[in-house]
Design an enzyme around this catalytic site. Sequence first.
Site, mmCIF file in Angstrom:
data_model
loop_
_atom_site.group_PDB
_atom_site.id
_atom_site.type_symbol
_atom_site.label_atom_id
_atom_site.label_comp_id
_atom_site.label_asym_id
_atom_site.label_seq_id
_atom_site.Cartn_x
_atom_site.Cartn_y
_atom_site.Cartn_z
ATOM 1 N N LYS A 187 -69.818 38.472 51.549
ATOM 2 C CA LYS A 187 -68.634 37.614 51.514
ATOM 3 C C LYS A 187 -67.520 38.217 52.390
ATOM 4 O O LYS A 187 -67.697 39.264 52.988
ATOM 5 C CB LYS A 187 -68.188 37.409 50.073
HETATM 6 C C1 LIG Z 1 -71.659 33.639 46.713
HETATM 7 C C2 LIG Z 1 -71.255 32.411 46.005
HETATM 8 C C3 LIG Z 1 -71.103 32.365 44.614
HETATM 9 C C4 LIG Z 1 -71.519 33.488 43.707
HETATM 10 O O1 LIG Z 1 -70.898 34.679 43.964
HETATM 11 P P1 LIG Z 1 -71.432 35.997 43.202
HETATM 12 O O2 LIG Z 1 -70.283 36.939 43.354
HETATM 13 O O3 LIG Z 1 -72.661 36.444 43.935
HETATM 14 O O4 LIG Z 1 -71.698 35.630 41.796
HETATM 15 C C5 LIG Z 1 -70.618 31.221 44.026
HETATM 16 N N1 LIG Z 1 -70.325 30.140 44.766
HETATM 17 C C6 LIG Z 1 -70.480 30.119 46.104
HETATM 18 C C7 LIG Z 1 -70.118 28.897 46.871
HETATM 19 C C8 LIG Z 1 -70.962 31.251 46.766
HETATM 20 O O5 LIG Z 1 -71.145 31.221 48.090
#
Ligand SMILES: *Cc1c(COP(=O)(O)O)cnc(C)c1O
Length: 388
Positions: A187
């Site tokens: 991210k």
């Molecule tokens: C990555 C992601 C999540 C989940 O994030 P985590 O921290 O891995 O639980 C939720 N929604 C979207 C749109 C994502 O891209």
Amino acid sequence: MERLVTGVPYFRPNISEEEIALVESSLRSGWLTSGPRVAEFEAAFAAQVGAKYAVALNSCTAALHLALLAHEIAPGDEVIVPTLTFAATAEVVLAVGGVPVLVDCRPDTLAMDFDAVRLAITPRTRAVMPMHYGGSAADMTSAMAIKAENPQIAIIEDAAHAFPASHELGRIGSIGDSTCFSFYANKTMTTGEGGMLTTDDSKICDHVRRLSLHGLSRNAWSRFETSSSWDYDIVEAGWKYNMTDAAASLGLGQLGRAQELAESRRQIALAYDEAFSAVPGVTPRSAGEISANACHLYVVRVDPSICATDRTGLIETLADRDIGTSVHYRPLHMHSYYAKTRGYQPEDYPVAAQQFEQIVSLPIFPGMTDSEVEAVVKNVTDAVTGRG
Ligand SMILES: *Cc1c(COP(=O)(O)O)cnc(C)c1O
């Protein structure tokens, strides 16, 4: 064929030596679970997004789950969710016994279509979950108007892509009732695994914090702070979703560089925009004002009626040349679980189904070099024009 560089990964982590030192000092401090660094990270993050409160958790999925519980989404309640999103957005609704009501996306931005959201509202609707696709804000003006007309509806944002991002109503993290961020490895900023919930409501904040630590009356932090007491009370059944100090230390370092990292992604997005404006059949999604966009994803649509290949062919050609890509996302209603349990057909959400066939996410990450960007552009252009 001439190759500019040998391969471009879809993503490369960007961790500084300072961040490694912060994690090291955290480990040496003796605080292995949630301690002072978590508290510091929460305060700094809340300040950056303009929220009153922030709770650090071990994932965005955990943040979304606890947001639904804290907003008292109960079994049978309907929650409106985009079909073009990651698994987490809808599965947390199922986890609390709610009904995820899927809606289609817009063909330009690929974000949740708020005309469809309005049509999906029923007396049982208790929440809408806008997802800020790719890093640009969903239509929060419509989201907040819906809330104003229907005060029983909570706006719980999936901002996994959207730090740091903004909307004319404010920074993402300061607009809806609760906003959930992800610090997963790929991210826009990372703690390895991690997430954050922001809110202006102290009751939601306290409730999420309590649910994140087994529903105990006080968290580990205050338990060790007040030397006198060994006792605690289980106030409700909760989960174990707290963040570690080591993760928060990495987060503090990343947070300090967040604007710089975002600027680097924005420069790459601008370079792609310019390059692909000259390539017929390759259409970037509209992502709005670049300075407001976290630029987590760079998504183009490949029109097979104009190009020498289709999306899937392009991905294969790029893979042969060691260029990583991804697809965000196969719409939820086109996954076997949702199709089986809800009887969905692809054409139930025609825009998402059609866009899904054409979308591909290209590499975009801070530290990507100019020649890597050029290599992606050249290889995409060659493939779609039939030159490569
Ligand atoms: C990555 C992601 C999540 C989940 O994030 P985590 O921290 O891995 O639980 C939720 N929604 C979207 C749109 C994502 O891209």
